[in-house]
Design a protein around this motif. Structure first.
Motif, PDB file in Angstrom:
ATOM      1  N   ILE A   1     -12.132  44.708  29.971  1.00 18.10           N
ATOM      2  CA  ILE A   1     -11.715  45.618  28.900  1.00 18.10           C
ATOM      3  C   ILE A   1     -12.777  45.772  27.819  1.00 18.10           C
ATOM      4  CG2 ILE A   1      -9.945  46.078  27.162  1.00 18.10           C
ATOM      5  CD1 ILE A   1      -9.003  46.286  30.084  1.00 18.10           C
ATOM      6  N   LEU A   2     -13.499  44.691  27.534  1.00 13.40           N
ATOM      7  CA  LEU A   2     -14.447  44.721  26.414  1.00 13.40           C
ATOM      8  C   LEU A   2     -15.896  44.489  26.824  1.00 13.40           C
ATOM      9  CD1 LEU A   2     -12.344  42.710  23.822  1.00 13.40           C
ATOM     10  CD2 LEU A   2     -12.928  45.127  23.672  1.00 13.40           C
ATOM     11  N   GLY A   3     -16.090  44.001  28.054  1.00 13.06           N
ATOM     12  CA  GLY A   3     -17.450  43.659  28.478  1.00 13.06           C
ATOM     13  C   GLY A   3     -18.312  44.854  28.754  1.00 13.06           C
TER      14      GLY A   3
ATOM     15  N   LEU B   1      -9.848  46.712   2.159  1.00 13.16           N
ATOM     16  CA  LEU B   1     -11.108  47.317   2.590  1.00 13.16           C
ATOM     17  C   LEU B   1     -11.138  47.520   4.099  1.00 13.16           C
ATOM     18  CD1 LEU B   1     -13.687  45.447   0.324  1.00 13.16           C
ATOM     19  CD2 LEU B   1     -12.997  47.853   0.190  1.00 13.16           C
ATOM     20  N   PHE B   2     -10.519  46.605   4.836  1.00 12.50           N
ATOM     21  CA  PHE B   2     -10.481  46.747   6.289  1.00 12.50           C
ATOM     22  C   PHE B   2      -9.673  47.982   6.693  1.00 12.50           C
ATOM     23  CE2 PHE B   2      -8.726  45.698  10.522  1.00 12.50           C
ATOM     24  CZ  PHE B   2      -9.922  45.543  11.211  1.00 12.50           C
ATOM     25  N   ARG B   3      -8.580  48.233   6.000  1.00 14.85           N
ATOM     26  CA  ARG B   3      -7.790  49.439   6.281  1.00 14.85           C
ATOM     27  C   ARG B   3      -8.640  50.695   6.072  1.00 14.85           C
ATOM     28  NH1 ARG B   3      -2.197  48.684   6.650  1.00 14.85           N
ATOM     29  NH2 ARG B   3      -1.329  46.800   5.703  1.00 14.85           N
ATOM     30  N   GLN B   4      -9.448  50.691   5.028  1.00 14.54           N
ATOM     31  CA  GLN B   4     -10.323  51.835   4.777  1.00 14.54           C
ATOM     32  C   GLN B   4     -11.334  52.008   5.901  1.00 14.54           C
ATOM     33  OE1 GLN B   4     -12.130  51.620   0.867  1.00 14.54           O
ATOM     34  NE2 GLN B   4     -10.191  51.072  -0.116  1.00 14.54           N
ATOM     35  N   GLN B   5     -11.890  50.896   6.366  1.00 14.16           N
ATOM     36  CA  GLN B   5     -12.850  50.960   7.463  1.00 14.16           C
ATOM     37  C   GLN B   5     -12.194  51.511   8.732  1.00 14.16           C
ATOM     38  OE1 GLN B   5     -16.106  50.429   7.574  1.00 14.16           O
ATOM     39  NE2 GLN B   5     -16.289  49.832   5.419  1.00 14.16           N
ATOM     40  N   LEU B   6     -10.980  51.076   9.009  1.00 14.36           N
ATOM     41  CA  LEU B   6     -10.258  51.595  10.172  1.00 14.36           C
ATOM     42  C   LEU B   6     -10.047  53.100  10.062  1.00 14.36           C
ATOM     43  CD1 LEU B   6      -7.436  48.981  10.965  1.00 14.36           C
ATOM     44  CD2 LEU B   6      -9.307  49.679  12.471  1.00 14.36           C
ATOM     45  N   ALA B   7      -9.672  53.549   8.878  1.00 17.57           N
ATOM     46  CA  ALA B   7      -9.398  54.974   8.674  1.00 17.57           C
ATOM     47  C   ALA B   7     -10.657  55.820   8.847  1.00 17.57           C
ATOM     48  CB  ALA B   7      -8.806  55.193   7.284  1.00 17.57           C
ATOM     49  N   ASN B   8     -11.815  55.239   8.535  1.00 15.23           N
ATOM     50  CA  ASN B   8     -13.071  56.000   8.552  1.00 15.23           C
ATOM     51  C   ASN B   8     -13.877  55.851   9.832  1.00 15.23           C
ATOM     52  OD1 ASN B   8     -12.597  56.909   5.918  1.00 15.23           O
ATOM     53  ND2 ASN B   8     -13.611  55.127   5.008  1.00 15.23           N
ATOM     54  N   SER B   9     -13.434  54.984  10.743  1.00 12.76           N
ATOM     55  CA  SER B   9     -14.243  54.695  11.927  1.00 12.76           C
ATOM     56  C   SER B   9     -13.421  54.777  13.210  1.00 12.76           C
ATOM     57  CB  SER B   9     -14.881  53.301  11.813  1.00 12.76           C
ATOM     58  OG  SER B   9     -15.550  52.959  13.015  1.00 12.76           O
ATOM     59  N   PRO B  10     -13.453  55.915  13.902  1.00  7.82           N
ATOM     60  CA  PRO B  10     -12.787  56.010  15.211  1.00  7.82           C
ATOM     61  C   PRO B  10     -13.319  54.976  16.208  1.00  7.82           C
ATOM     62  CG  PRO B  10     -13.344  58.192  14.391  1.00  7.82           C
ATOM     63  CD  PRO B  10     -14.015  57.208  13.472  1.00  7.82           C
ATOM     64  N   ALA B  11     -14.606  54.644  16.109  1.00  8.40           N
ATOM     65  CA  ALA B  11     -15.182  53.657  17.026  1.00  8.40           C
ATOM     66  C   ALA B  11     -14.546  52.287  16.811  1.00  8.40           C
ATOM     67  CB  ALA B  11     -16.696  53.569  16.830  1.00  8.40           C
TER      68      ALA B  11
ATOM     69  N   PRO C   1     -27.563  38.021  10.758  1.00  9.38           N
ATOM     70  CA  PRO C   1     -27.539  38.250  12.198  1.00  9.38           C
ATOM     71  C   PRO C   1     -26.104  38.382  12.689  1.00  9.38           C
ATOM     72  CG  PRO C   1     -27.950  35.933  11.728  1.00  9.38           C
ATOM     73  CD  PRO C   1     -27.966  36.651  10.409  1.00  9.38           C
ATOM     74  N   VAL C   2     -25.853  39.344  13.557  1.00 10.77           N
ATOM     75  CA  VAL C   2     -24.508  39.565  14.073  1.00 10.77           C
ATOM     76  C   VAL C   2     -24.326  38.738  15.338  1.00 10.77           C
ATOM     77  CG1 VAL C   2     -22.892  41.255  14.984  1.00 10.77           C
ATOM     78  CG2 VAL C   2     -24.396  41.874  13.094  1.00 10.77           C
ATOM     79  N   THR C   3     -23.460  37.725  15.275  1.00  6.37           N
ATOM     80  CA  THR C   3     -23.183  36.922  16.457  1.00  6.37           C
ATOM     81  C   THR C   3     -21.726  37.030  16.878  1.00  6.37           C
ATOM     82  OG1 THR C   3     -22.834  34.976  15.056  1.00  6.37           O
ATOM     83  CG2 THR C   3     -25.027  35.271  15.996  1.00  6.37           C
ATOM     84  N   ASN C   4     -20.941  37.847  16.184  1.00 10.54           N
ATOM     85  CA  ASN C   4     -19.583  38.123  16.626  1.00 10.54           C
ATOM     86  C   ASN C   4     -19.634  39.253  17.646  1.00 10.54           C
ATOM     87  OD1 ASN C   4     -16.993  39.914  16.310  1.00 10.54           O
ATOM     88  ND2 ASN C   4     -16.400  37.845  15.678  1.00 10.54           N
ATOM     89  N   LEU C   5     -19.035  39.046  18.811  1.00 14.20           N
ATOM     90  CA  LEU C   5     -19.187  40.001  19.907  1.00 14.20           C
ATOM     91  C   LEU C   5     -18.498  41.335  19.630  1.00 14.20           C
ATOM     92  CD1 LEU C   5     -18.781  37.655  23.012  1.00 14.20           C
ATOM     93  CD2 LEU C   5     -20.858  38.340  21.794  1.00 14.20           C
ATOM     94  N   LEU C   6     -17.394  41.311  18.897  1.00 13.81           N
ATOM     95  CA  LEU C   6     -16.742  42.574  18.552  1.00 13.81           C
ATOM     96  C   LEU C   6     -17.625  43.403  17.623  1.00 13.81           C
ATOM     97  CD1 LEU C   6     -12.987  41.638  17.960  1.00 13.81           C
ATOM     98  CD2 LEU C   6     -13.982  42.824  19.922  1.00 13.81           C
ATOM     99  N   LEU C   7     -18.167  42.763  16.605  1.00  6.33           N
ATOM    100  CA  LEU C   7     -19.039  43.485  15.682  1.00  6.33           C
ATOM    101  C   LEU C   7     -20.287  43.992  16.395  1.00  6.33           C
ATOM    102  CD1 LEU C   7     -18.832  41.265  12.464  1.00  6.33           C
ATOM    103  CD2 LEU C   7     -17.559  43.349  13.002  1.00  6.33           C
ATOM    104  N   ALA C   8     -20.816  43.173  17.284  1.00  5.26           N
ATOM    105  CA  ALA C   8     -22.022  43.572  18.006  1.00  5.26           C
ATOM    106  C   ALA C   8     -21.774  44.772  18.912  1.00  5.26           C
ATOM    107  CB  ALA C   8     -22.544  42.395  18.826  1.00  5.26           C
ATOM    108  N   ALA C   9     -20.515  44.973  19.328  1.00  7.73           N
ATOM    109  CA  ALA C   9     -20.179  46.082  20.225  1.00  7.73           C
ATOM    110  C   ALA C   9     -20.025  47.413  19.490  1.00  7.73           C
ATOM    111  CB  ALA C   9     -18.891  45.763  20.981  1.00  7.73           C
ATOM    112  N   LEU C  10     -19.961  47.377  18.170  1.00  2.95           N
ATOM    113  CA  LEU C  10     -19.817  48.610  17.398  1.00  2.95           C
ATOM    114  C   LEU C  10     -21.138  49.373  17.326  1.00  2.95           C
ATOM    115  CD1 LEU C  10     -17.723  47.413  14.320  1.00  2.95           C
ATOM    116  CD2 LEU C  10     -17.000  49.113  16.017  1.00  2.95           C
TER     117      LEU C  10
ATOM    118  N   GLN D   1     -11.536  51.759  15.541  1.00  2.00           N
ATOM    119  CA  GLN D   1     -10.160  51.875  16.019  1.00  2.00           C
ATOM    120  C   GLN D   1     -10.092  51.690  17.534  1.00  2.00           C
ATOM    121  OE1 GLN D   1      -8.430  55.603  14.713  1.00  2.00           O
ATOM    122  NE2 GLN D   1      -9.389  55.415  12.699  1.00  2.00           N
ATOM    123  N   GLN D   2     -10.979  52.351  18.249  1.00  2.00           N
ATOM    124  CA  GLN D   2     -10.966  52.274  19.710  1.00  2.00           C
ATOM    125  C   GLN D   2     -11.282  50.860  20.194  1.00  2.00           C
ATOM    126  OE1 GLN D   2     -14.095  54.390  21.856  1.00  2.00           O
ATOM    127  NE2 GLN D   2     -12.606  54.992  23.419  1.00  2.00           N
TER     128      GLN D   2
END
Length: 235
Positions: free
Chosen positions: A233-235, A111-121, A8-17, A123-124
């Motif tokens: 900004i994030l809500g 691996l996180f760098r790879q995810q950043l490179a592959n996901s504009p969402a 289950p995703v309970t981190n708010l940043l991950l849930a916003a993706l 990054q934003q």
């Protein structure tokens, strides 16, 4: 690695993706337990992992000189640890100390760098979170300089309660003084005042929030400003 379908995703940043980006990121993550007082980074060292807290929370501490330290931020399930990687900087700007035990998603820096490179969402989203972090750091600096200890302690207790997701947590006067950058006697006086007003119960490091509205009333305005910035900004 952890299966995205079973966690289950309970981190708010991950849930916003978007779901596709979130699943791709989680496929490279593992779920770990954050242990109280565990040091995840030393300031200045290369960060081997990025963390997305789920239940635990982490203090961000900056060294002031050879003998003093000051907490400048907290990261819980509203955020992440390792945000400077969005700037392609892998050196930890702060010491990262687990203050609340709990679980987190962890991903290697590579691996996180790879995810950043592959996901504009991604990054934003993290660019926006970086802005929130900068604003919170600036506010903490002003708060430390201009606001009274009691108001700052009330703010810290509210921030900790938000991330602990509980009315109860354990923290000593010594550690509170360390976190807020004041003498222990100042913490004792401020905590005693909050207890006399029946906002908290405090005994041998065990803190129970009794009246959250009361704490909000005596807290400095920085607490609400932090929340409003995050929501805007994030809500």
């Amino acid at each position: 690695m952890s299966s995205t379908l079973q966690i289950p995703v309970t981190n708010l940043l991950l849930a916003a993706l978007p779901q596709k980006d979130r699943n791709a990121l989680l496929n490279d993550c593992e779920k770990v337990e954050l242990v109280f007082a565990e040091e995840l980074y030393h300031a200045g060292e290369i960060m081997p992992y990025v963390y997305f807290p789920l239940e635990g929370f982490i203090s961000l501490i900056t060294p002031v000189d050879n003998s003093a330290n000051l907490e400048v931020g907290l990261s819980g399930n509203e955020g992440m640890l390792g945000i400077t990687l969005i700037l392609n900087i892998d050196a930890a700007p702060f010491r990262a100390l687990v203050q609340g035990a709990g679980s987190a998603f962890r991903i290697s820096t590579a691996l996180f760098r790879q995810q950043l490179a592959n996901s504009p969402a991604l990054q934003q989203l993290l660019t926006r979170y970086l802005y929130v972090t900068i604003m919170q750091l600036a506010l903490t600096g002003a708060c430390t300089r201009f606001h009274l200890v009691e108001a700052r302690l009330a703010r810290w207790l509210l921030m900790t309660q938000d991330r602990a997701h509980s009315n109860y947590f354990h923290i000593t006067h010594v550690f509170l003084a360390y976190m807020l950058g004041v003498r222990r006697v100042g913490i004792t006086k401020a905590a005693s005042s909050l207890q006399k007003q029946k906002f908290i119960s405090y005994q041998r490091g065990d803190i129970t929030i009794l009246d959250r509205a009361g704490l909000e009333a005596v807290s400095c305005t920085c607490y609400q400003a932090d929340k409003e910035t995050y929501q805007k900004i994030l809500g």
